[in-house]
Design an enzyme around this catalytic site. Structure first.
Site, PDB file in Angstrom:
ATOM      1  N   ARG A  99     -39.582  43.548  78.701  1.00  0.00           N
ATOM      2  CA  ARG A  99     -41.014  43.385  78.969  1.00  0.00           C
ATOM      3  C   ARG A  99     -41.362  41.942  79.356  1.00  0.00           C
ATOM      4  O   ARG A  99     -42.313  41.710  80.103  1.00  0.00           O
ATOM      5  CB  ARG A  99     -41.803  43.815  77.726  1.00  0.00           C
ATOM      6  N   ILE A 119     -51.510  44.792  81.725  1.00  0.00           N
ATOM      7  CA  ILE A 119     -50.323  45.586  81.398  1.00  0.00           C
ATOM      8  C   ILE A 119     -50.588  46.159  80.020  1.00  0.00           C
ATOM      9  O   ILE A 119     -51.026  45.449  79.106  1.00  0.00           O
ATOM     10  CB  ILE A 119     -49.027  44.739  81.432  1.00  0.00           C
ATOM     11  N   SER A 120     -50.364  47.453  79.866  1.00  0.00           N
ATOM     12  CA  SER A 120     -50.683  48.131  78.613  1.00  0.00           C
ATOM     13  C   SER A 120     -49.851  47.594  77.464  1.00  0.00           C
ATOM     14  O   SER A 120     -48.789  46.988  77.656  1.00  0.00           O
ATOM     15  CB  SER A 120     -50.442  49.640  78.742  1.00  0.00           C
ATOM     16  N   ALA A 121     -50.332  47.836  76.254  1.00  0.00           N
ATOM     17  CA  ALA A 121     -49.598  47.461  75.051  1.00  0.00           C
ATOM     18  C   ALA A 121     -48.288  48.247  74.981  1.00  0.00           C
ATOM     19  O   ALA A 121     -48.206  49.386  75.458  1.00  0.00           O
ATOM     20  CB  ALA A 121     -50.433  47.738  73.809  1.00  0.00           C
TER      21      ALA A 121
END
Length: 304
Positions: free
Chosen positions: A114, A138-140
């Site tokens: 990530r 950007i999503s968790a």
């Protein structure tokens, strides 16, 4: 820093205890939430934190709320070390708390770092969304893991996947790892700068070979229209909330395929759409979520 993760309906948010009221005020939009109960929990955890040793200053507490997602369970404390952990440690934490359930998803999230998919200076291994510019995020990590688990059976080797609102390319790269070189993965993003950023990120990741060989591609396009050139798709993921499910995405879903998309405006649910062999669809809500809106490029760039 001690933080509180609390469930609203079936989702949870991470709240820094040094300023709980402002964050809670912004997020208490759930119809089943209770401000009094949330503030009471904050007060209780603040009292607990005063008795913790200084080494626990980066702890995270997860509190079970009525109708919270099955991710949460009873109150738990998740530890992050001073460096906020590496990618492998993030994956291990997501496994420990039942968000990652399968070996395959764990392997893929370990392989796709990530940290390669966030802007410089970000904290990639903290379970929180990150701003990536252009009014996008950007999503968790827990949402990425949840969506990968929901789509896992539709991301088998040789299958086709479409990632709408592909952003920095993280989940697109994960899809490519799952369907393999014999499959086909397409990312669609309407911000040209993000497409360039995502391609560069993928080139530096474990999914670089798929990009080079052509089984993975990222395109500048309006994601609400999908990418019909390579339809139908076994798996479609949408990374922004649509007011309603776009019909072109349903049309481009293969019979037997699955679409995962956040739907709603003020209140949003992560919806799972399965297309049956006769072309009909079934729809269910998996959990309450909060995503940026799926909209036009102009509207996105003008939003506050």
């Amino acid at each position: 820093m001690l933080r509180l993760a609390y469930g609203l309906r079936r989702h949870f948010f991470v709240v820094p205890l040094w300023n709980p009221v402002s964050v809670l005020t912004a997020n208490l939009s759930s119809r089943s939430s209770s401000p009094q109960r949330v503030l009471a929990a904050v007060a209780s955890l603040s009292a607990i934190s005063s008795r913790l040793p200084s080494s626990s200053s980066s702890s995270l507490f997860v509190v079970r709320w009525p109708q919270t997602h099955h991710f949460l369970g009873r109150m738990e404390r998740l530890w992050t070390n001073g460096s906020l952990g590496r990618n492998k440690e993030l994956v291990e934490r997501l496994q420990l708390y039942g968000i990652i359930k399968s070996k395959k998803v764990a392997e893929v999230m370990e392989a796709i770092d990530r940290g390669l998919f966030v802007p410089p200076g970000s904290a990639p291994y903290v379970d929180t969304p990150i701003l990536i510019g252009y009014n996008a995020t950007i999503s968790a990590p827990h949402m990425h893991a949840a969506c990968l688990e929901l789509l896992r059976e539709h991301l088998q080797p040789g299958m086709r996947a479409l990632d709408v609102g592909s952003g920095t390319g993280y989940l697109t790269a994960c899809f490519a790892m799952m369907v393999g070189p014999e499959g086909r993965t397409v990312g669609v993003e309407h911000i040209a700068e993000l497409v360039d950023f995502s391609i560069n990120n993928i080139k530096n990741s474990a999914a670089s070979s798929f990009l080079k060989e052509g089984s993975l591609s990222v395109h500048i396009a309006d994601g609400r229209e999908g990418w019909p050139d390579l339809a139908p798709y076994d798996a479609i993921h949408v990374g922004a909330a649509a007011p309603e499910i776009p019909q072109p995405l349903i049309d481009q879903l293969k019979p037997g395929g699955r679409l995962v998309i956040p739907v709603g405006t003020v209140f949003q649910d992560l919806q799972v759409i399965d297309k049956k062999t006769d072309g009909s669809v079934s729809i269910r809500s998996e959990t309450s979520v909060r995503y940026v809106p799926l909209t036009s490029k102009a509207a996105q760039l003008q939003s506050n």
